[in-house]
Design a protein around this motif. Sequence first.
Motif, PDB file in Angstrom:
ATOM      1  N   ARG A  25       0.832  -1.216   0.000  1.00  0.00           N
ATOM      2  CA  ARG A  25       0.000   0.000   0.000  1.00  0.00           C
ATOM      3  C   ARG A  25       0.861   1.259   0.000  1.00  0.00           C
ATOM      4  O   ARG A  25       0.685   2.168   0.814  1.00  0.00           O
ATOM      5  CB  ARG A  25      -0.970  -0.015   1.175  1.00  0.00           C
ATOM      6  N   LEU A  26       1.792   1.269  -0.930  1.00  0.00           N
ATOM      7  CA  LEU A  26       2.623   2.449  -1.096  1.00  0.00           C
ATOM      8  C   LEU A  26       1.783   3.605  -1.633  1.00  0.00           C
ATOM      9  O   LEU A  26       0.804   3.379  -2.338  1.00  0.00           O
ATOM     10  CB  LEU A  26       3.773   2.134  -2.043  1.00  0.00           C
ATOM     11  N   PRO A  27       2.105   4.857  -1.352  1.00  0.00           N
ATOM     12  CA  PRO A  27       3.326   5.283  -0.680  1.00  0.00           C
ATOM     13  C   PRO A  27       3.264   5.309   0.837  1.00  0.00           C
ATOM     14  O   PRO A  27       4.295   5.512   1.480  1.00  0.00           O
ATOM     15  CB  PRO A  27       3.504   6.702  -1.220  1.00  0.00           C
ATOM     16  N   LEU A  28       2.067   5.099   1.407  1.00  0.00           N
ATOM     17  CA  LEU A  28       2.023   5.128   2.866  1.00  0.00           C
ATOM     18  C   LEU A  28       2.852   4.001   3.452  1.00  0.00           C
ATOM     19  O   LEU A  28       3.600   4.195   4.402  1.00  0.00           O
ATOM     20  CB  LEU A  28       0.570   5.038   3.346  1.00  0.00           C
ATOM     21  N   GLY A  29       2.724   2.810   2.883  1.00  0.00           N
ATOM     22  CA  GLY A  29       3.526   1.673   3.306  1.00  0.00           C
ATOM     23  C   GLY A  29       3.059   1.066   4.612  1.00  0.00           C
ATOM     24  O   GLY A  29       2.980   1.738   5.642  1.00  0.00           O
ATOM     25  N   ASP A  30       2.739  -0.232   4.560  1.00  0.00           N
ATOM     26  CA  ASP A  30       2.380  -0.942   5.787  1.00  0.00           C
ATOM     27  C   ASP A  30       3.619  -1.290   6.597  1.00  0.00           C
ATOM     28  O   ASP A  30       3.565  -1.403   7.828  1.00  0.00           O
ATOM     29  CB  ASP A  30       1.635  -2.234   5.441  1.00  0.00           C
ATOM     30  N   TYR A  31       4.722  -1.493   5.900  1.00  0.00           N
ATOM     31  CA  TYR A  31       5.951  -1.930   6.563  1.00  0.00           C
ATOM     32  C   TYR A  31       7.109  -1.081   6.058  1.00  0.00           C
ATOM     33  O   TYR A  31       7.195  -0.794   4.859  1.00  0.00           O
ATOM     34  CB  TYR A  31       6.224  -3.405   6.271  1.00  0.00           C
ATOM     35  N   TRP A  32       7.988  -0.736   6.984  1.00  0.00           N
ATOM     36  CA  TRP A  32       9.131   0.109   6.648  1.00  0.00           C
ATOM     37  C   TRP A  32      10.414  -0.480   7.218  1.00  0.00           C
ATOM     38  O   TRP A  32      10.411  -1.054   8.310  1.00  0.00           O
ATOM     39  CB  TRP A  32       8.943   1.512   7.213  1.00  0.00           C
ATOM     40  N   GLY A  33      11.481  -0.309   6.450  1.00  0.00           N
ATOM     41  CA  GLY A  33      12.791  -0.641   6.962  1.00  0.00           C
ATOM     42  C   GLY A  33      13.263   0.394   7.958  1.00  0.00           C
ATOM     43  O   GLY A  33      12.631   1.446   8.131  1.00  0.00           O
ATOM     44  N   GLN A  34      14.387   0.109   8.579  1.00  0.00           N
ATOM     45  CA  GLN A  34      14.878   0.981   9.655  1.00  0.00           C
ATOM     46  C   GLN A  34      15.594   2.215   9.130  1.00  0.00           C
ATOM     47  O   GLN A  34      15.877   3.135   9.890  1.00  0.00           O
ATOM     48  CB  GLN A  34      15.823   0.193  10.585  1.00  0.00           C
ATOM     49  N   GLY A  35      15.874   2.233   7.841  1.00  0.00           N
ATOM     50  CA  GLY A  35      16.586   3.370   7.261  1.00  0.00           C
ATOM     51  C   GLY A  35      18.082   3.174   7.312  1.00  0.00           C
ATOM     52  O   GLY A  35      18.617   2.566   8.247  1.00  0.00           O
TER      53      GLY A  35
END
Length: 118
Positions: free
Chosen positions: A101-111
Motif C-alpha cells: 500500500r505504497l506510498p504510505l507503506g504498511d511496513y518500513w525498513g529501519q533506514g
Amino acid sequence: QGQLVQAGGGSVQAGGSLRLSCVVSDGYVFRSCALGWYRQAPGQERESISRRGGYDGTIWYADSVKGRFSISQDDAKNTLYLQMNSLKTEDTAVYYCAACRLPLGDYWGQGTQVTVSS
C-alpha cells in the motif's frame, strides 16, 4: 509479519556506487506487495525514488535517479536491492525501503544513511 531489514549504505565520493538491500521477512509480502525505495534528506520531505509493483512487477524510477539507480531482487532471499551508480552529493539522505500500500507503506525498513561527498 512484514519486517523489513535494511543493509548497505555508507559514505562515498561523488561518482561512486553503493548498493542497498532490504530483506523482507514474509515471503508473501515480498511476492505480492509493491515494494519501494524512498529517501529523506535533512529538512526535506520524503521522496519516492523507485518502486516495484506487486504481482505485475512493474518498475518505476523517479526522474532524479533514472539512469543511475536500478532496482532488482533475489526471490530466493526475499531481498530487494537498490544499486546506486554515479552518485551525486544531492543523493545524500536516509534511504528507506517500504512494502504494501505504497506510498504510505504498511511496513518500513529501519533506514540507512547514504552520504555522498564532493
